[in-house]
Motif scaffolding. Structure first.
Motif, PDB file in Angstrom:
ATOM      1  N   ASN A  25       0.843  -1.184   0.000  1.00 26.87           N
ATOM      2  CA  ASN A  25       0.000   0.000   0.000  1.00 26.87           C
ATOM      3  C   ASN A  25       0.880   1.237   0.000  1.00 26.87           C
ATOM      4  OD1 ASN A  25      -1.914  -1.932   0.353  1.00 26.87           O
ATOM      5  ND2 ASN A  25      -2.403  -1.382   2.472  1.00 26.87           N
ATOM      6  N   GLU A  28       2.784   2.384  -3.373  1.00 21.06           N
ATOM      7  CA  GLU A  28       2.104   2.911  -4.539  1.00 21.06           C
ATOM      8  C   GLU A  28       2.320   4.408  -4.693  1.00 21.06           C
ATOM      9  OE1 GLU A  28       0.728   1.572  -6.989  1.00 21.06           O
ATOM     10  OE2 GLU A  28      -0.248   3.296  -7.905  1.00 21.06           O
ATOM     11  N   ILE A  29       2.222   5.144  -3.599  1.00 22.50           N
ATOM     12  CA  ILE A  29       2.409   6.576  -3.736  1.00 22.50           C
ATOM     13  C   ILE A  29       3.377   7.114  -2.688  1.00 22.50           C
ATOM     14  CG2 ILE A  29       0.147   6.988  -4.738  1.00 22.50           C
ATOM     15  CD1 ILE A  29      -0.771   7.894  -1.995  1.00 22.50           C
ATOM     16  N   ILE A 130      -9.068   4.855   1.056  1.00 23.52           N
ATOM     17  CA  ILE A 130      -8.301   5.855   0.305  1.00 23.52           C
ATOM     18  C   ILE A 130      -7.483   6.726   1.252  1.00 23.52           C
ATOM     19  CG2 ILE A 130      -8.528   7.927  -1.139  1.00 23.52           C
ATOM     20  CD1 ILE A 130     -10.958   6.619  -2.445  1.00 23.52           C
ATOM     21  N   TRP A 134      -3.759   5.989   0.372  1.00 26.87           N
ATOM     22  CA  TRP A 134      -3.183   7.063  -0.434  1.00 26.87           C
ATOM     23  C   TRP A 134      -2.816   8.288   0.398  1.00 26.87           C
ATOM     24  CZ3 TRP A 134      -7.145   6.805  -5.064  1.00 26.87           C
ATOM     25  CH2 TRP A 134      -6.877   5.660  -5.806  1.00 26.87           C
ATOM     26  N   GLN A 138      -5.504  13.453  -0.545  1.00 21.95           N
ATOM     27  CA  GLN A 138      -6.007  12.858  -1.779  1.00 21.95           C
ATOM     28  C   GLN A 138      -7.491  12.513  -1.656  1.00 21.95           C
ATOM     29  OE1 GLN A 138      -3.213  12.127  -0.239  1.00 21.95           O
ATOM     30  NE2 GLN A 138      -1.517  12.093  -1.724  1.00 21.95           N
ATOM     31  N   SER A 272      -1.905  -2.176 -11.207  1.00 21.75           N
ATOM     32  CA  SER A 272      -2.376  -1.242 -10.179  1.00 21.75           C
ATOM     33  C   SER A 272      -3.901  -1.177 -10.155  1.00 21.75           C
ATOM     34  CB  SER A 272      -1.794   0.154 -10.426  1.00 21.75           C
ATOM     35  OG  SER A 272      -0.408   0.164 -10.214  1.00 21.75           O
ATOM     36  N   TYR A 276      -6.055  -2.321  -6.858  1.00 14.70           N
ATOM     37  CA  TYR A 276      -6.959  -1.457  -6.111  1.00 14.70           C
ATOM     38  C   TYR A 276      -8.417  -1.895  -6.258  1.00 14.70           C
ATOM     39  CZ  TYR A 276      -3.170   1.654  -4.946  1.00 14.70           C
ATOM     40  OH  TYR A 276      -2.010   2.165  -4.428  1.00 14.70           O
TER      41      TYR A 276
END
Length: 592
Positions: A25, A28-29, A130, A134, A138, A272, A276
């Motif tokens: 997790n 990813e960002i 989220i 993230w 976001q 991806s 998700y």
């Protein structure tokens, strides 16, 4: 929650890449280094939680690097957002019967909010993921965009179906925005002060209750309801963006300080998307949202079908909705790679009890308030401004009393007693009194008295239930338990709206047919479908008197149903543990 969300029981046919529970997790960002980091020689106890998900690590890193002035500025921005949104939401509530009446479907006033409320509530669990995976900014930006889209659609709608669809986007965004800001508050305040902070961000309602009603009346008499929504579709995103940029700025500051380390995931675009899709459990989201919506919708529209309850469409919707809900349970139990509902958190009696109370409060609220503004105008002969003032008593009183509740929690360190001995009992009392005071010859002061009592009780219940779910969870679980509480409340609102619509469509047209004088019987459909037609007949005329009697008979059973269901709230509060919030530390960094 980390272990729960990471528990993959993948079927062999599901092509999900093999990865570790939470680092994937983070990658990813961006990921916060798994090693506890500290600044200014802080203790390891105040270091970033290495076991938390990426979004939690990011907000903990952000609160460590931002200044006191940025903390104050963040709360100022949150207050401004609530100020604008409270005006917008209050205006929308007053405009709603006029929008449905514009399409000659005033009876669908409650129905338009059923699907939007359910989807808005269920989607909070996806939003929680989220925020945790993230990041907070976001998720915040996503809900602002959805709310804005809903406002644009409401301004441009030409049918009640389009308006209902716009309500879905709007309420997913609006509820998501309120939820995200609540998570911000949880991230940036200590538990003992959180009740006060929740009261602070709700305080704009104390001001906007005096603005919303005359503003709405001016809109109806001037630019029209379409531009009422259109104006806020421009203002709302402009007021929300400064908070997004403030958190983004401090997030980048934390990255430069080495508290957050970015690592690419190594996945392709398709991988991806696939990842998700399963991570957010889209299948369960669709099944639950569609199941509740289809199951509850027939209770709202059965009176419009030729054969009523025996109509094939009514039966088909109920059966289809029930089947979808059963499929959702089967999917979650046996097939879901990642569970949509964190069942293990619901095993905590405090979390479960708070969620049940939240659902009960929204069921009763949406039952008796669904046609209450129409009642005040048609039966009590109040104008839109006066109706808005009385309708907003709840917001005013609840926000005012929530400060008292917050102070009491701050100094006693406990919250259960406030809800158990004051909040729920006074809620039952105030709604029960309205069973008697709904009559047209009632002095308006008695209704106002009941509203004031109800608002004080509401302030205690709302702060208490939110404190209960947050006090029973660790920081890394706060977003998801607030999402569960929000989901229960929104589904409860959908159920309440459904009950209200079922009572209204089942009783009101029949009572109109019984009471209307012979010369008005031909206009029964127009009277039933349009509040402005109802208001057209002068006070004291036989037709207006008949409409008033029909309102009184219909609302009586709404208040009875609301009073009865609220009794479950006492049982749910008894389930709570008597947690002392002064006894432990939940958040880290520079907080209130």
């Amino acid at each position: 929650m980390r272990d729960l969300l990471a528990r993959f029981t993948r079927p062999t046919e599901v092509p999900v890449p093999e990865e570790k529970p939470h680092p994937e997790n983070d990658k990813e960002i961006g990921v916060v280094d798994n090693q506890p980091r500290s600044i200014d020689g802080e203790s390891d106890a105040d270091a970033i939680d290495s076991n938390a998900q990426a979004g939690v690590k990011k907000i903990e890193a952000t609160t460590k690097v931002w200044s006191r002035s940025h903390l104050i500025l963040a709360y100022a921005f949150i207050w401004i957002i609530y100020f604008v949104d409270s005006m917008q939401q209050g205006m929308g509530t007053l405009l709603n019967p006029y929008v449905t009446s514009a399409f000659a479907l005033h009876s669908l006033t409650a129905t338009t909010g059923v699907m939007s409320g359910i989807i808005g509530g269920v989607s909070k669990l996806t939003l929680a993921k989220i925020l945790d995976i993230w990041g907070r900014p976001q998720g915040f930006l996503i809900v602002v965009l959805l709310m804005t889209l809903g406002l644009v659609m409401m301004a441009a709608c030409n049918t009640v179906e389009t308006y209902a669809a716009a309500q879905v986007f709007y309420w997913v965004g609006y509820n998501g925005l309120s939820y995200t800001l609540s998570v911000f508050i949880a991230d940036t305040s200590s538990l003992k002060n959180r009740g006060l902070m929740l009261a602070f961000i709700s305080s704009p309602y104390i001001v906007t209750v005096w603005i919303t009603s005359p503003m709405t009346e001016s809109i109806l008499n001037g630019i029209g309801w379409r531009w009422g929504f259109g104006i806020f579709s421009i203002i709302s995103p402009i007021m929300c963006l400064p908070l997004f940029f403030l958190f983004t700025w401090n997030y980048r500051k934390a990255r430069k300080a080495g508290l957050i380390v970015f690592e690419p995931s190594g996945r392709t675009t398709w991988q991806s998307i696939s990842y998700y899709f399963w991570q957010f459990d889209v299948i369960c989201l669709v099944l639950v949202s569609g199941g509740f919506a289809l199951f509850l919708l027939p209770f709202n529209i059965y009176s419009f079908q030729y054969y009523g309850w025996r109509d094939p469409l009514t039966i088909a919707l109920i059966i289809t909705g029930g089947v979808l809900l059963i499929l959702a349970v089967v999917w979650e139990r046996f097939y879901a790679p990642v569970k949509f509902m964190p069942w293990e958190l619901l095993k905590d009696r405090t979390v479960l009890g708070a969620c049940i109370l939240s659902a009960v409060l929204f069921v009763e609220y949406y039952i008796w308030t669904a046609y209450f503004t129409s009642f005040l105008q048609v039966v009590m002969n109040l104008n839109v401004t006066q109706t808005g003032y009385i309708g907003n008593i709840y917001s005013l009183g609840a926000c005012f009393f929530s400060f008292i509740v917050g102070i009491a929690i701050r100094y006693t360190g406990r919250f259960k007693w406030i809800v158990l001995y004051f909040g729920v009992p006074v809620t039952i009392l105030s709604i029960g009194l309205l069973i008697h005071f709904r009559q047209p010859d009632t002095y308006i002061g008695w209704i106002i008295m009941c509203e004031i009592l109800y608002s004080f009780a509401g302030g205690a219940c709302v702060i208490g239930e939110q404190m209960a779910v947050m006090a029973a969870a660790a920081h890394q679980h706060v977003a998801v338990v607030l999402a569960m509480e929000g989901m229960f409340s929104s589904v409860g609102g959908g159920i309440g709206g459904t009950i209200a619509a079922a009572i209204w469509t089942g009783l009101f047209p029949n009572k109109l047919a019984e009471y209307l004088p012979a010369e008005s019987q031909a206009n029964l459909t127009a009277i039933y479908g349009d509040i402005q037609v109802q208001l057209y007949y002068p006070v004291g005329s036989p037709t207006r008197d008949a409409i008033v009697l029909a309102y009184g008979e219909s609302l009586k059973w709404m208040f009875v149903a609301a009073t009865a269901i609220t009794g479950l709230g006492l049982i749910s509060v008894m389930m709570w543990r008597d947690i002392k919030v002064k006894d432990f530390k939940q958040v880290k960094g520079r907080v209130v």
